[in-house]
Scaffold this motif. Structure first.
Motif, mmCIF file in Angstrom:
data_model
loop_
_atom_site.group_PDB
_atom_site.id
_atom_site.type_symbol
_atom_site.label_atom_id
_atom_site.label_comp_id
_atom_site.label_asym_id
_atom_site.label_seq_id
_atom_site.Cartn_x
_atom_site.Cartn_y
_atom_site.Cartn_z
ATOM 1 N N VAL A 1 4.757 3.228 -6.625
ATOM 2 C CA VAL A 1 3.568 2.995 -7.446
ATOM 3 C C VAL A 1 2.318 3.526 -6.750
ATOM 4 O O VAL A 1 1.458 4.150 -7.370
ATOM 5 C CB VAL A 1 3.427 1.497 -7.761
ATOM 6 N N ALA A 2 2.225 3.299 -5.434
ATOM 7 C CA ALA A 2 1.063 3.796 -4.697
ATOM 8 C C ALA A 2 1.024 5.320 -4.722
ATOM 9 O O ALA A 2 -0.043 5.932 -4.845
ATOM 10 C CB ALA A 2 1.096 3.278 -3.261
ATOM 11 N N GLU A 3 2.209 5.941 -4.604
ATOM 12 C CA GLU A 3 2.262 7.399 -4.658
ATOM 13 C C GLU A 3 1.798 7.908 -6.019
ATOM 14 O O GLU A 3 1.060 8.893 -6.119
ATOM 15 C CB GLU A 3 3.676 7.864 -4.362
ATOM 16 N N ALA A 4 2.225 7.216 -7.104
ATOM 17 C CA ALA A 4 1.818 7.620 -8.443
ATOM 18 C C ALA A 4 0.332 7.424 -8.659
ATOM 19 O O ALA A 4 -0.345 8.227 -9.316
ATOM 20 C CB ALA A 4 2.618 6.834 -9.488
ATOM 21 N N GLU A 5 -0.225 6.341 -8.087
ATOM 22 C CA GLU A 5 -1.659 6.104 -8.209
ATOM 23 C C GLU A 5 -2.457 7.181 -7.512
ATOM 24 O O GLU A 5 -3.506 7.623 -8.002
ATOM 25 C CB GLU A 5 -2.007 4.729 -7.658
ATOM 26 N N ALA A 6 -1.991 7.607 -6.347
ATOM 27 C CA ALA A 6 -2.685 8.677 -5.639
ATOM 28 C C ALA A 6 -2.640 9.983 -6.423
ATOM 29 O O ALA A 6 -3.632 10.718 -6.521
ATOM 30 C CB ALA A 6 -2.052 8.867 -4.256
ATOM 31 N N LYS A 7 -1.480 10.268 -7.022
ATOM 32 C CA LYS A 7 -1.356 11.483 -7.822
ATOM 33 C C LYS A 7 -2.229 11.401 -9.065
ATOM 34 O O LYS A 7 -2.838 12.397 -9.485
ATOM 35 C CB LYS A 7 0.100 11.686 -8.209
ATOM 36 N N ALA A 8 -2.319 10.202 -9.676
ATOM 37 C CA ALA A 8 -3.175 10.033 -10.847
ATOM 38 C C ALA A 8 -4.637 10.266 -10.497
ATOM 39 O O ALA A 8 -5.401 10.838 -11.277
ATOM 40 C CB ALA A 8 -2.987 8.632 -11.436
ATOM 41 N N ALA A 9 -5.044 9.823 -9.281
ATOM 42 C CA ALA A 9 -6.430 10.040 -8.859
ATOM 43 C C ALA A 9 -6.724 11.521 -8.693
ATOM 44 O O ALA A 9 -7.834 11.989 -9.000
ATOM 45 C CB ALA A 9 -6.707 9.291 -7.563
ATOM 46 N N SER B 1 0.812 -1.211 0.000
ATOM 47 C CA SER B 1 0.000 0.000 0.000
ATOM 48 C C SER B 1 0.846 1.261 0.000
ATOM 49 O O SER B 1 0.320 2.362 -0.130
ATOM 50 C CB SER B 1 -0.937 0.010 1.214
ATOM 51 N N ARG C 1 -7.233 13.283 -12.202
ATOM 52 C CA ARG C 1 -8.426 12.968 -12.979
ATOM 53 C C ARG C 1 -9.527 13.976 -12.673
ATOM 54 O O ARG C 1 -9.723 14.374 -11.523
ATOM 55 C CB ARG C 1 -8.893 11.558 -12.661
#
Length: 375
Positions: A12-20, A8, A23
């Motif tokens: 990758v998790a940091e990038a996913e949070a930034k991608a969210a 978690s 959007r």
């Protein structure tokens, strides 16, 4: 001992949070980032290598799929040529699908009618030929006839029989080859008609996609130039068909007046060959004059003179009025384009060479020449 890995957390998790966070309803995929540094040596090297590899792969793909690409190109060319008729129907309150359906049904009916008109005379004339074969054979054996004298002098019958015996396998393979050629022609026609239907239905979207490939700052002028090219292609296709119809009807009337046999078939041959610019009508005139020779030498000479005069009238009166205002290219460019197109792609190349030459000439006059003059 190290701590257990927590999926978690981490890059990758940091990038996913930034991608969210990136959007949004307006930008569901986020805003584009900064472009790569094009001056970087790595970028330049990779771009050059990829460019060479992609160019080589595209060249190999074009060579391998040449026949399919020709069919696709012909279908797109015909779709662009029929677009003015479709647009005219749309402007007269036809829905797009109804306009496309009307045009396609008309094309299918014309092709079916053409094949019906061609096949019937071919069957009748083949029957007539085989029914006259015994008479021809008796003429060869009759030494008092012209064919009999030629047979005695040159041994025509013996030579034909020897030719057939020596080449039975080649003749059989030739018959199979002719069958394959007919099957290939029918298949290619169906493929072209199917692709033409799809292209004609989706042409507005294809036009939008093509213009999206042009940079935004240059897009308005690209639209003006592109629409002019489409108009030239459409005008050329419709105008060429009209000129060919006039040639076929005129030839039919002439052949009926001189009682030349197979008038319907020969008129269709003239109309089809007249689609080939510059040289098609000449080839048709030679073929029809040879058939007219079976009537009398006077009929053959008169037919040859008729085609010479008609070609002059077509080149200087009919073609300039029908297509001159649409295509607008010099005669020298026309001849050169037909020769080059015919050498590259045969009859198909000769057919599409003139509108392509007109498109290139338009781009030269509108884009290249002004820049050269400004240097």
């Amino acid at each position: 001992m190290g701590q257990p890995h927590d999926e978690s957390e981490g890059p990758v998790a940091e990038a996913e949070a930034k991608a969210a966070r990136m959007r949004s309803d307006e930008e569901p995929l986020g805003q584009p980032g900064r472009p790569l540094n094009r001056r970087s040596p790595f970028y330049i090297g990779m771009t050059a290598t990829a460019g060479v590899a992609v160019t080589y792969a595209l060249a190999q793909a074009v060579v391998a799929t040449r026949d399919a690409l020709v069919l696709i190109g012909v279908a797109f060319f015909l779709a662009v040529g029929l677009e003015p008729v479709t647009s005219w129907l749309v402007r007269h309150r036809f829905p797009r699908w109804a306009a496309v359906t009307t045009v396609l049904v008309t094309v299918v009916l014309v092709v079916a009618g053409f094949l019906t008109v061609v096949i019937t005379p071919l069957v009748d004339q083949s029957t007539q030929f085989f029914s006259r074969s015994p008479d021809l054979l008796r003429s060869l054996e009759d030494k008092s006839s012209v064919l009999g004298q030629l047979n005695v002098r040159f041994h025509l019958q013996d030579r034909v029989e020897q030719f057939v015996q020596d080449r039975q396998e080649a003749l059989f393979n030739g018959l199979l080859g002719a069958g394959r050629m007919v099957f290939s022609a029918v298949t290619s026609t169906l493929v072209v008609l199917t692709l033409m239907a799809y292209f004609l239905a989706e042409l507005p979207r294809i036009r939008q996609v093509l213009y999206r490939l042009v940079p935004h700052s240059r897009r308005p002028r690209a639209i003006l130039i592109g629409d002019e090219i489409f108009a030239k292609i459409g005008g050329y296709v419709i105008g060429n068909l009209l000129v060919s119809v006039v040639a076929g009807v005129t030839t039919f009337v002439w052949l009926l007046a001189w009682e030349v046999p197979y008038a319907v078939l020969l008129s269709i041959v003239v109309a089809v060959l007249d689609l080939i610019p510059a040289v098609g009508s000449t080839i048709a005139g030679v073929a029809v004059s040879l058939v007219a020779l079976t009537v009398s030498p006077a009929a053959a000479i008169a037919t040859a003179v008729f085609f010479v005069l008609y070609q002059a009238v077509e080149n200087y009166l009919v073609v300039p009025r029908v297509m001159g205002r649409v295509v607008q290219i010099p005669d020298l460019v026309t001849v050169v384009a037909v020769l080059v197109g015919g050498s590259l792609l045969g009859v198909v190349g000769a057919l599409v060479s003139i509108p392509l030459a007109a498109a290139l000439l338009l781009i030269f006059r509108a884009v290249v020449a002004p820049r050269l003059d400004a240097m």
